[in-house]
Write a protein that holds these residues in place. Sequence first.
Motif, PDB file in Angstrom:
ATOM      1  N   PRO A 177      -5.938  -0.424   9.262  1.00  0.00           N
ATOM      2  CA  PRO A 177      -5.934   0.407   7.750  1.00  0.00           C
ATOM      3  C   PRO A 177      -5.225  -0.672   7.153  1.00  0.00           C
ATOM      4  O   PRO A 177      -5.182  -1.117   7.084  1.00  0.00           O
ATOM      5  N   ALA A 178      -5.954   0.302   5.459  1.00  0.00           N
ATOM      6  CA  ALA A 178      -5.142  -0.880   4.614  1.00  0.00           C
ATOM      7  C   ALA A 178      -4.306   0.105   3.682  1.00  0.00           C
ATOM      8  O   ALA A 178      -3.857   0.975   4.474  1.00  0.00           O
ATOM      9  N   GLY A 179      -3.442  -1.436   3.039  1.00  0.00           N
ATOM     10  CA  GLY A 179      -2.204  -0.510   2.938  1.00  0.00           C
ATOM     11  C   GLY A 179      -2.552   0.120   1.607  1.00  0.00           C
ATOM     12  O   GLY A 179      -3.098   0.649   0.865  1.00  0.00           O
ATOM     13  N   ALA A 180      -1.390   1.463   1.442  1.00  0.00           N
ATOM     14  CA  ALA A 180      -1.657   2.466   0.669  1.00  0.00           C
ATOM     15  C   ALA A 180      -1.653   1.966  -0.752  1.00  0.00           C
ATOM     16  O   ALA A 180      -0.733   0.987  -0.610  1.00  0.00           O
ATOM     17  N   ALA A 181      -2.070   2.657  -2.401  1.00  0.00           N
ATOM     18  CA  ALA A 181      -1.686   2.797  -3.409  1.00  0.00           C
ATOM     19  C   ALA A 181      -0.939   2.143  -3.831  1.00  0.00           C
ATOM     20  O   ALA A 181      -0.146   2.868  -3.268  1.00  0.00           O
ATOM     21  N   ALA A 182      -0.496   1.818  -4.428  1.00  0.00           N
ATOM     22  CA  ALA A 182       0.607   2.119  -5.622  1.00  0.00           C
ATOM     23  C   ALA A 182       1.172   3.417  -5.976  1.00  0.00           C
ATOM     24  O   ALA A 182       0.150   3.268  -6.434  1.00  0.00           O
ATOM     25  N   PRO A 183       2.466   3.490  -6.206  1.00  0.00           N
ATOM     26  CA  PRO A 183       2.164   4.954  -7.255  1.00  0.00           C
ATOM     27  C   PRO A 183       1.761   4.607  -8.602  1.00  0.00           C
ATOM     28  O   PRO A 183       2.568   3.542  -8.959  1.00  0.00           O
ATOM     29  N   ASN A 184       1.775   5.366  -8.576  1.00  0.00           N
ATOM     30  CA  ASN A 184       2.004   5.191 -10.499  1.00  0.00           C
ATOM     31  C   ASN A 184       2.507   5.019 -10.987  1.00  0.00           C
ATOM     32  O   ASN A 184       3.520   6.449 -11.014  1.00  0.00           O
ATOM     33  N   ALA A 185       3.239   4.435 -12.756  1.00  0.00           N
ATOM     34  CA  ALA A 185       4.190   4.232 -13.624  1.00  0.00           C
ATOM     35  C   ALA A 185       5.407   3.974 -12.459  1.00  0.00           C
ATOM     36  O   ALA A 185       6.282   4.942 -12.734  1.00  0.00           O
ATOM     37  N   TYR A 186       4.803   3.269 -11.335  1.00  0.00           N
ATOM     38  CA  TYR A 186       5.805   3.059 -10.748  1.00  0.00           C
ATOM     39  C   TYR A 186       7.335   1.565 -11.038  1.00  0.00           C
ATOM     40  O   TYR A 186       6.528   0.556 -12.214  1.00  0.00           O
ATOM     41  N   ARG A 187       8.606   2.077 -11.132  1.00  0.00           N
ATOM     42  CA  ARG A 187       9.420   1.114 -11.694  1.00  0.00           C
ATOM     43  C   ARG A 187      10.494   0.806 -10.550  1.00  0.00           C
ATOM     44  O   ARG A 187      11.285   0.936 -10.435  1.00  0.00           O
ATOM     45  N   ALA A 188      10.672  -0.945 -10.418  1.00  0.00           N
ATOM     46  CA  ALA A 188      11.740  -1.491  -9.417  1.00  0.00           C
ATOM     47  C   ALA A 188      12.872  -1.204 -10.251  1.00  0.00           C
ATOM     48  O   ALA A 188      12.703  -1.505 -11.056  1.00  0.00           O
ATOM     49  N   ALA A 189      13.756  -1.340  -9.012  1.00  0.00           N
ATOM     50  CA  ALA A 189      15.479  -0.817  -9.682  1.00  0.00           C
ATOM     51  C   ALA A 189      15.501  -2.601  -9.538  1.00  0.00           C
ATOM     52  O   ALA A 189      14.710  -3.943  -9.057  1.00  0.00           O
TER      53      ALA A 189
END
Length: 346
Positions: free
Chosen positions: A139-151
Amino acid sequence: MTAPVRVLVVDDSLTMRGLISAALKSDPEIEVVGTAADPIESRAAIKALNPDVVTLDVEMPNMNGLEFLEKIMRLRPMPVVMVSTLTAAGTDVTLAALEIGAVDAVAKPAVASAEAFHELIAKVKAAARSRVRARGDAPAGAAAPNAYRAAPDHILAIGSSTGGVEALLTVLGGFPADCPATVITQHMPAAFTASFAARLDRVCAPTVSEAVEGAPLKPGHIYLAPGGVAHLEVSPGVQPRCRLVASDPVNGHRPSVDVLFESVARLKRPMTGVILTGMGKDGARGLLAMREAGGHTLGQDETSCVVYGMPKAAFELGAVERQLPLHRLSTAILDLCADPAARSVA
């Protein structure tokens, strides 16, 4: 008594076939059931001998080696260990083979001798215990969430070994450009890590590079430990940096996952540790140190591992908070590493 691992040796060089066979035959737990010089001979030998493992030369006559490997993975999935020359083309083809489904790879030694293939013995045994999937069913990895911001102060550390090329491509392929500052130790021959970092950089949204001494850890950047040269550590301070330490191997590895994880555990800052597919126990002790230091820890589950060795050792030690299948790890990691003001729902 356990039956020996039955191996088919495939190489276009008669001398190399002899050396590889001699090295493998030196271990009583391995039986070389046959040899072949090209994919056409190999196809017939696989049907006739039904080996447990195939060692496959990267550069093959009569048929492209990758095309042959794709046929194996699609029509008769089985453990394959690639044997590669240390050329730029050889390393690129080997990495492509690992993506297709080869379990592991070793480099052909500069000096031809049976002793130089000692590493191959352990990898063949691990391959025989591995879980090989048909081509295209991962299975492919899940798509990154929109407007993500890492701490901005969160450090992510990942350790992997056998099967790690596919696992890392899946996990990192789900990362956004603004991913958490990430450090990775993947057990891999020295000649391959620069090419692998370049491959990850081409296909992933973040910037991926081979770690260099003193490089500052920043969100949106992923740092891969150079193979065989030194251990990758993270130095403490207001601005954590990569530190390469040319000390002795740990758990038989340099770089070692334990060394990386233990250095991150000492940072006294938000952290997440992830242990992926691989043989042995490297990383288990270090992941426990991260958990005891207050970090979050995740492990790849048995079903999705090529070799459920390192994650199992970490889980049994109490180092893993949660085990997840490979295709769910990206989302879980990003959630743990997100800026609290922009945290997604797991």
